[in-house]
Design a protein around this motif. Structure first.
Motif, PDB file in Angstrom:
ATOM      1  N   ARG A  44      -5.644   9.895  -0.858  1.00 12.47           N
ATOM      2  CA  ARG A  44      -3.833   9.478  -0.997  1.00 12.47           C
ATOM      3  C   ARG A  44      -3.737   9.017   0.408  1.00 12.47           C
ATOM      4  NH1 ARG A  44       1.321  11.994  -3.985  1.00 12.47           N
ATOM      5  NH2 ARG A  44       2.566  10.157  -3.705  1.00 12.47           N
ATOM      6  N   PRO A  45      -3.811  10.213   1.858  1.00  9.83           N
ATOM      7  CA  PRO A  45      -3.710  10.457   2.707  1.00  9.83           C
ATOM      8  C   PRO A  45      -4.346   8.847   3.474  1.00  9.83           C
ATOM      9  CG  PRO A  45      -4.061  12.618   2.244  1.00  9.83           C
ATOM     10  CD  PRO A  45      -4.683  11.681   1.083  1.00  9.83           C
ATOM     11  N   TYR A  46      -5.686   8.775   3.169  1.00  9.66           N
ATOM     12  CA  TYR A  46      -6.224   7.574   3.733  1.00  9.66           C
ATOM     13  C   TYR A  46      -5.212   6.479   3.128  1.00  9.66           C
ATOM     14  CZ  TYR A  46      -9.478  11.084   4.509  1.00  9.66           C
ATOM     15  OH  TYR A  46     -10.167  11.848   4.279  1.00  9.66           O
ATOM     16  N   LEU A  47      -5.156   6.052   2.316  1.00 15.66           N
ATOM     17  CA  LEU A  47      -3.929   5.302   2.033  1.00 15.66           C
ATOM     18  C   LEU A  47      -2.690   5.420   2.772  1.00 15.66           C
ATOM     19  CD1 LEU A  47      -4.208   4.827  -2.181  1.00 15.66           C
ATOM     20  CD2 LEU A  47      -5.395   3.854  -0.465  1.00 15.66           C
ATOM     21  N   ILE A  48      -2.171   6.359   2.200  1.00 16.30           N
ATOM     22  CA  ILE A  48      -0.415   6.842   3.399  1.00 16.30           C
ATOM     23  C   ILE A  48      -0.988   5.739   4.685  1.00 16.30           C
ATOM     24  CG2 ILE A  48       1.726   7.619   3.941  1.00 16.30           C
ATOM     25  CD1 ILE A  48       0.836   9.354   1.715  1.00 16.30           C
ATOM     26  N   ALA A  49      -1.752   6.659   5.219  1.00 18.15           N
ATOM     27  CA  ALA A  49      -2.184   6.230   6.763  1.00 18.15           C
ATOM     28  C   ALA A  49      -2.402   4.707   6.900  1.00 18.15           C
ATOM     29  CB  ALA A  49      -3.557   7.123   8.108  1.00 18.15           C
ATOM     30  N   SER A  50      -3.412   4.043   6.279  1.00 15.94           N
ATOM     31  CA  SER A  50      -3.925   2.434   6.241  1.00 15.94           C
ATOM     32  C   SER A  50      -2.367   1.186   6.654  1.00 15.94           C
ATOM     33  CB  SER A  50      -4.725   2.133   5.002  1.00 15.94           C
ATOM     34  OG  SER A  50      -5.766   2.415   4.948  1.00 15.94           O
ATOM     35  N   GLY A  51      -1.956   2.407   5.133  1.00 16.51           N
ATOM     36  CA  GLY A  51      -0.022   1.209   4.827  1.00 16.51           C
ATOM     37  C   GLY A  51       0.449   1.533   6.366  1.00 16.51           C
ATOM     38  N   TRP A  94      -0.865 -19.021   4.021  1.00 17.22           N
ATOM     39  CA  TRP A  94       0.642 -18.416   3.264  1.00 17.22           C
ATOM     40  C   TRP A  94       0.583 -17.955   1.991  1.00 17.22           C
ATOM     41  CZ3 TRP A  94       5.160 -16.110   5.635  1.00 17.22           C
ATOM     42  CH2 TRP A  94       4.936 -16.654   6.746  1.00 17.22           C
ATOM     43  N   LEU A  95      -0.677 -18.779   1.576  1.00 16.96           N
ATOM     44  CA  LEU A  95      -0.919 -18.729  -0.278  1.00 16.96           C
ATOM     45  C   LEU A  95      -1.384 -16.812  -0.014  1.00 16.96           C
ATOM     46  CD1 LEU A  95      -3.022 -21.439  -0.530  1.00 16.96           C
ATOM     47  CD2 LEU A  95      -1.020 -21.114  -1.351  1.00 16.96           C
ATOM     48  N   LEU A  96      -2.043 -16.383   1.372  1.00 14.82           N
ATOM     49  CA  LEU A  96      -2.430 -15.130   1.348  1.00 14.82           C
ATOM     50  C   LEU A  96      -1.271 -14.547   1.187  1.00 14.82           C
ATOM     51  CD1 LEU A  96      -5.349 -15.441   4.208  1.00 14.82           C
ATOM     52  CD2 LEU A  96      -5.760 -15.206   1.617  1.00 14.82           C
ATOM     53  N   THR A  97       0.107 -14.493   1.224  1.00 14.31           N
ATOM     54  CA  THR A  97       0.746 -13.871   0.796  1.00 14.31           C
ATOM     55  C   THR A  97       1.653 -13.326  -0.365  1.00 14.31           C
ATOM     56  OG1 THR A  97       2.840 -15.591   0.886  1.00 14.31           O
ATOM     57  CG2 THR A  97       2.200 -14.685   2.334  1.00 14.31           C
ATOM     58  N   LEU A  98       0.613 -14.960  -1.587  1.00 14.51           N
ATOM     59  CA  LEU A  98       1.136 -14.765  -3.326  1.00 14.51           C
ATOM     60  C   LEU A  98       0.119 -12.991  -3.703  1.00 14.51           C
ATOM     61  CD1 LEU A  98       0.305 -17.254  -3.989  1.00 14.51           C
ATOM     62  CD2 LEU A  98       2.863 -16.791  -4.004  1.00 14.51           C
ATOM     63  N   PRO A  99      -0.715 -13.062  -3.411  1.00 14.57           N
ATOM     64  CA  PRO A  99      -1.830 -11.467  -3.474  1.00 14.57           C
ATOM     65  C   PRO A  99      -0.970  -9.930  -2.664  1.00 14.57           C
ATOM     66  CG  PRO A  99      -3.199 -12.904  -3.838  1.00 14.57           C
ATOM     67  CD  PRO A  99      -1.790 -13.880  -2.634  1.00 14.57           C
ATOM     68  N   ALA A 100       0.075  -9.834  -2.190  1.00 17.35           N
ATOM     69  CA  ALA A 100       0.754  -9.210  -1.304  1.00 17.35           C
ATOM     70  C   ALA A 100       1.494  -8.741  -2.262  1.00 17.35           C
ATOM     71  CB  ALA A 100       0.205  -9.408   0.086  1.00 17.35           C
ATOM     72  N   LEU A 101       2.340  -9.895  -2.421  1.00 13.43           N
ATOM     73  CA  LEU A 101       3.635 -10.153  -2.824  1.00 13.43           C
ATOM     74  C   LEU A 101       3.792  -9.287  -4.735  1.00 13.43           C
ATOM     75  CD1 LEU A 101       5.668 -13.127  -1.863  1.00 13.43           C
ATOM     76  CD2 LEU A 101       6.320 -11.077  -1.569  1.00 13.43           C
ATOM     77  N   ALA A 102       2.431  -9.647  -5.466  1.00 14.61           N
ATOM     78  CA  ALA A 102       1.768  -9.373  -6.241  1.00 14.61           C
ATOM     79  C   ALA A 102       2.238  -7.776  -6.549  1.00 14.61           C
ATOM     80  CB  ALA A 102       1.309  -9.916  -7.191  1.00 14.61           C
ATOM     81  N   LEU A 103       1.310  -6.995  -5.329  1.00 14.48           N
ATOM     82  CA  LEU A 103       0.869  -5.627  -6.090  1.00 14.48           C
ATOM     83  C   LEU A 103       2.445  -5.554  -5.401  1.00 14.48           C
ATOM     84  CD1 LEU A 103      -0.971  -3.491  -5.612  1.00 14.48           C
ATOM     85  CD2 LEU A 103      -0.907  -4.221  -3.025  1.00 14.48           C
ATOM     86  N   VAL A 115       0.794  -1.069  -0.091  1.00 13.01           N
ATOM     87  CA  VAL A 115      -0.268  -0.315   0.047  1.00 13.01           C
ATOM     88  C   VAL A 115       0.807   1.113   0.109  1.00 13.01           C
ATOM     89  CG1 VAL A 115      -1.453   1.295   1.583  1.00 13.01           C
ATOM     90  CG2 VAL A 115      -2.288  -1.380   1.136  1.00 13.01           C
ATOM     91  N   LEU A 116       1.370   1.041   0.468  1.00 10.06           N
ATOM     92  CA  LEU A 116       2.769   2.380   0.796  1.00 10.06           C
ATOM     93  C   LEU A 116       3.568   2.621  -0.365  1.00 10.06           C
ATOM     94  CD1 LEU A 116       4.286   3.019   4.467  1.00 10.06           C
ATOM     95  CD2 LEU A 116       2.887   4.187   3.472  1.00 10.06           C
ATOM     96  N   ARG A 117       3.583   1.420  -0.373  1.00  9.95           N
ATOM     97  CA  ARG A 117       4.748   1.635  -2.241  1.00  9.95           C
ATOM     98  C   ARG A 117       3.982   2.655  -3.086  1.00  9.95           C
ATOM     99  NH1 ARG A 117       6.206  -2.515  -7.700  1.00  9.95           N
ATOM    100  NH2 ARG A 117       7.030  -1.161  -8.628  1.00  9.95           N
ATOM    101  N   VAL A 118       2.506   1.757  -3.757  1.00  7.42           N
ATOM    102  CA  VAL A 118       1.794   2.900  -4.538  1.00  7.42           C
ATOM    103  C   VAL A 118       1.463   4.487  -4.503  1.00  7.42           C
ATOM    104  CG1 VAL A 118       1.482   0.100  -5.609  1.00  7.42           C
ATOM    105  CG2 VAL A 118      -0.249   2.150  -4.108  1.00  7.42           C
ATOM    106  N   SER A 119       1.347   4.408  -3.000  1.00 11.29           N
ATOM    107  CA  SER A 119       0.495   5.655  -2.150  1.00 11.29           C
ATOM    108  C   SER A 119       1.662   6.391  -1.838  1.00 11.29           C
ATOM    109  CB  SER A 119      -0.503   5.181  -1.583  1.00 11.29           C
ATOM    110  OG  SER A 119       0.385   4.746  -0.640  1.00 11.29           O
ATOM    111  N   LEU A 120       2.582   6.081  -1.589  1.00 14.02           N
ATOM    112  CA  LEU A 120       3.797   7.254  -0.610  1.00 14.02           C
ATOM    113  C   LEU A 120       4.981   7.792  -1.425  1.00 14.02           C
ATOM    114  CD1 LEU A 120       4.412   8.936   2.176  1.00 14.02           C
ATOM    115  CD2 LEU A 120       5.730   6.470   2.394  1.00 14.02           C
ATOM    116  N   PHE A 121       5.325   6.489  -2.630  1.00 13.76           N
ATOM    117  CA  PHE A 121       6.683   6.550  -3.079  1.00 13.76           C
ATOM    118  C   PHE A 121       6.633   6.425  -4.877  1.00 13.76           C
ATOM    119  CE2 PHE A 121       7.334   4.250   1.049  1.00 13.76           C
ATOM    120  CZ  PHE A 121       8.449   4.978   1.426  1.00 13.76           C
ATOM    121  N   GLY A 122       5.353   7.296  -4.551  1.00 14.34           N
ATOM    122  CA  GLY A 122       5.068   7.601  -6.724  1.00 14.34           C
ATOM    123  C   GLY A 122       3.570   7.645  -6.366  1.00 14.34           C
ATOM    124  N   ASP A 123       3.084   7.635  -7.458  1.00 14.21           N
ATOM    125  CA  ASP A 123       1.776   7.856  -8.389  1.00 14.21           C
ATOM    126  C   ASP A 123       0.768   6.915  -8.178  1.00 14.21           C
ATOM    127  OD1 ASP A 123       1.912  10.463  -7.296  1.00 14.21           O
ATOM    128  OD2 ASP A 123       2.919  10.809  -9.835  1.00 14.21           O
TER     129      ASP A 123
END
Length: 229
Positions: A36-43, A72-81, A17-25
């Motif tokens: 955007r502020p809500y995404l940063i706060a959530s991340g 552990w399969l739940l890590t796959l979508p998070a890693l993909a994002l 979440v921080l990658r897509v909201s804090l460190f870019g557009d």
């Protein structure tokens, strides 16, 4: 390692979440800029929760299963994002929407700014072309920017997705382009041209609006690929 499975998953999601909201557009592919502020706060909250959970979790963790666990399969979508964020919605999403148009009342629109070409969003152009009884587009040269979609019969359009809040509520705005060959599907273009009247004002026969192209320029995808309603 199993004792850190939950915190690790939270950490991955928070980092994504921080990658897509804090460190870019990149977040603009999914939600409006105002979120955007809500995404940063959530991340940040997810990362803090992950670290806190890992620190407080007891070292002795009883587990009777020997595999890594389905969780552990739940890590796959998070890693993909985190590693491969999906692109913005494109022609596939636009084509999936049926030509659903609520009955909008025909009426006059405010005058267009002076000078040609006048830059309009694709949605603005469509509204004026289909519903403006004052014919404010008549005699004007307009400039539209969007991505290319096409029908099976070769008809092609400059298209934008209109987002009120996030990508899940996207609707389609498009204009049929006449007089110039189509670039590749999903490529971004800026078109200048003049309104081509078609159909009966305010009726389904007027949709989608048409544009007689004068110039076409390939352009990069904008940082924010969506239009606001």
């Amino acid at each position: 390692m199993r004792r850190y499975g939950g915190p690790f998953l939270l950490l991955l999601i928070g980092a994504a979440v921080l990658r897509v909201s804090l460190f870019g557009d990149l977040y603009l592919r999914y939600v409006q800029a105002g979120l955007r502020p809500y995404l940063i706060a959530s991340g940040a909250a997810l990362i803090l929760l992950a670290l806190t959970t890992a620190a407080l979790r007891p070292a002795h963790h009883c587990a009777h299963s020997h595999g890594p666990g389905v969780a552990w399969l739940l890590t796959l979508p998070a890693l993909a994002l985190l590693l491969f964020p999906p692109p913005a919605l494109g022609s596939y999403s636009a084509d999936r929407e049926a030509a659903r148009r609520a009955a909008q009342g025909v009426g006059t629109f405010p005058a267009l700014p002076a000078g040609d070409p006048v830059t309009l969003t694709v949605a603005e152009y469509g509204s004026r072309a289909v519903y403006d009884s004052g014919r404010s587009l008549k005699g004007r040269t307009v400039r539209l920017t969007g991505f290319v979609t096409r029908d099976d019969d070769g008809t092609w359009y400059v298209t934008r997705l209109v987002v009120s809040c996030c990508a899940a509520d996207a609707t389609t705005a498009k204009a049929e382009i006449r007089g110039t060959p189509a670039p590749p599907t999903d490529s971004w273009v800026t078109i200048t041209g003049t309104w081509h009247p078609k159909g009966t004002l305010g009726s389904p026969t007027a949709w989608p609006p048409a544009l007689n192209a004068r110039t076409l320029t390939r352009v990069p995808e904008p940082t924010n690929p969506y239009e606001k309603p």
